[in-house]
Design a protein around this motif. Structure first.
Motif, PDB file in Angstrom:
ATOM      1  N   PRO A 128       0.775  -1.213  -0.038  1.00  0.00           N
ATOM      2  CA  PRO A 128       0.052  -0.019  -0.060  1.00  0.00           C
ATOM      3  C   PRO A 128       0.835   1.161  -0.125  1.00  0.00           C
ATOM      4  O   PRO A 128       0.258   2.181  -0.443  1.00  0.00           O
ATOM      5  CB  PRO A 128      -0.720  -0.007   1.275  1.00  0.00           C
ATOM      6  CG  PRO A 128       0.101  -0.943   2.062  1.00  0.00           C
ATOM      7  CD  PRO A 128       0.968  -2.025   1.382  1.00  0.00           C
ATOM      8  N   GLU A 129       1.996   1.237   0.568  1.00  0.00           N
ATOM      9  CA  GLU A 129       2.896   2.654   0.673  1.00  0.00           C
ATOM     10  C   GLU A 129       3.066   3.254  -0.646  1.00  0.00           C
ATOM     11  O   GLU A 129       3.575   2.550  -1.810  1.00  0.00           O
ATOM     12  CB  GLU A 129       4.215   2.022   1.276  1.00  0.00           C
ATOM     13  CG  GLU A 129       3.993   1.840   2.680  1.00  0.00           C
ATOM     14  CD  GLU A 129       3.918   0.173   2.880  1.00  0.00           C
ATOM     15  OE1 GLU A 129       3.756  -0.317   1.679  1.00  0.00           O
ATOM     16  OE2 GLU A 129       3.757  -0.456   4.150  1.00  0.00           O
ATOM     17  N   ALA A 130       2.699   4.287  -0.796  1.00  0.00           N
ATOM     18  CA  ALA A 130       2.652   5.100  -2.021  1.00  0.00           C
ATOM     19  C   ALA A 130       3.822   5.652  -2.639  1.00  0.00           C
ATOM     20  O   ALA A 130       4.392   5.691  -3.892  1.00  0.00           O
ATOM     21  CB  ALA A 130       1.757   6.397  -1.847  1.00  0.00           C
ATOM     22  N   ASP A 131       5.171   5.715  -1.591  1.00  0.00           N
ATOM     23  CA  ASP A 131       6.340   5.882  -1.955  1.00  0.00           C
ATOM     24  C   ASP A 131       7.370   4.899  -2.137  1.00  0.00           C
ATOM     25  O   ASP A 131       8.535   5.043  -2.326  1.00  0.00           O
ATOM     26  CB  ASP A 131       6.838   7.081  -0.927  1.00  0.00           C
ATOM     27  CG  ASP A 131       7.019   6.302   0.312  1.00  0.00           C
ATOM     28  OD1 ASP A 131       6.496   5.296   0.535  1.00  0.00           O
ATOM     29  OD2 ASP A 131       7.394   6.932   1.287  1.00  0.00           O
ATOM     30  N   THR A 132       6.757   3.661  -2.210  1.00  0.00           N
ATOM     31  CA  THR A 132       7.645   2.394  -2.157  1.00  0.00           C
ATOM     32  C   THR A 132       8.570   2.568  -3.504  1.00  0.00           C
ATOM     33  O   THR A 132       9.601   2.310  -3.736  1.00  0.00           O
ATOM     34  CB  THR A 132       6.841   1.182  -2.194  1.00  0.00           C
ATOM     35  OG1 THR A 132       6.319   1.016  -0.983  1.00  0.00           O
ATOM     36  CG2 THR A 132       7.610   0.043  -2.266  1.00  0.00           C
TER      37      THR A 132
END
Length: 325
Positions: A128-132
């Motif tokens: 889910p992490e947008a900055d991955t």
């Protein structure tokens, strides 16, 4: 703690072949006898241990069983018999969520950009992490090439992107099949530094196979030597260094006097006194000719003088055979 433990793992594959041409009847006509099944043993009684924090170098010729073994660990294939434990657990389906595998033939989609490859993988893994994706682009130096199609990258950059994708989701155990293949010297240095950083900064455990012994020697903490489906030997980096250590062996009738003299003069500090009036000197800066002359000048009788020790490549070649490539 133990990350991977393998006990008596065995794997065979079916292979169908045609027998020799045989008479079909009393006539002169010939026909092929029906196909017969053969079993090819890919793995034979493999026992293996990878500990937390290891960079484990798996070494062997083509066809030795390295890739097959990695597939068994990853669940891409299944063994005929034997046992695999991951993170001390036998529930492999659950524990395999903590590993990431990159086999030699796995590559990003060539007609997609760097960013697109990473984004698709992120979504498929449900991260889910947008900055991955952005973090991986920056970490692996793809900021200027994020919109570039993979087909236009060099082989080294494609390999680096593959490893970036393997790190998606921050696995605890990374399995890499021939990650150094096709890299130029600078690419090898970058890859080695990356693996060391993953071990030191992220406490990641890595299992990798490679033919490039010199590079493995600079980073591996433990080695496994495979041949014809068998794991011949496991050895730590420390034990390997000890076995491949260069030394000067001197035989002197007055051995105790010789050791006292050389040590007193500051010429030797790392040595081992052996039976039969011999001493093994590990100080690499010692010049055999100089030591011989000094002992003779002191009236001592030198009857043996030889530099010994095995080169790293020779150690593995002796175990794998002359056809190792």
């Amino acid at each position: 703690s133990t990350i991977l433990k393998i006990e008596n793992l065995t794997k065979s594959y079916s292979s169908f072949g045609l027998t020799a041409l045989l008479p079909a009847s009393k006539k002169s006509d010939k026909a092929l006898q029906p196909q017969t099944e053969r079993r090819i043993r890919a793995l034979s009684g493999v026992n293996m241990t990878v500990r937390k924090g290891d960079i484990y170098g798996l070494i062997g010729s083509n066809g030795a069983g390295k890739t097959t073994l990695m597939k068994m660990i990853a669940g891409i294939g299944y063994p005929d018999s034997g046992k695999i434990e991951l993170f001390g657990q036998g529930d492999l389906n659950q524990q395999r969520r903590r590993i990431s595998v990159l086999l030699d033939n796995m590559e990003p989609f060539p007609n997609m950009t760097v960013r697109e490859n990473l984004t698709i993988l992120q979504k498929s893994l449900g991260i889910p992490e947008a900055d991955t994706v952005e973090k991986l682009i920056i970490q692996f130096g793809f900021r200027e090439q994020a919109r570039q199609k993979v087909a236009h990258l060099s082989r080294g950059r494609r390999k680096k992107l593959s490893i970036a994708m393997a790190l998606m989701g921050s696995p605890d155990f990374l399995i890499l099949d021939e990650p150094m293949n096709g890299l130029d010297p600078q690419g090898m240095v970058e890859m080695r530094e990356l693996f060391l950083r993953l071990k030191e900064d992220y406490h990641m455990t890595i299992l990798l196979s490679s033919h490039i012994l010199g590079e493995l020697y600079k980073m591996a903490t433990r080695y496994g030597i495979m041949k014809e489906g068998k794991l011949l030997e496991e050895i730590t980096a420390g034990n390997l260094e000890e076995r491949c250590r260069q030394y000067l062996e001197i035989g002197v009738i007055q051995i105790n006097q010789a050791v006292s003299f050389l040590e007193g003069q500051g010429f030797i500090s790392q040595y081992e006194v052996l039976p039969e009036h011999r001493v093994r000197i590990y100080d690499t800066e010692c010049d055999p000719a100089v030591l011989n002359r000094m002992l003779n000048n002191e009236g001592m009788d030198v009857f043996h003088l030889e530099v010994q020790g095995q080169e790293l490549e020779q150690y593995f070649i002796e175990r794998l055979g002359e056809n190792y490539d």
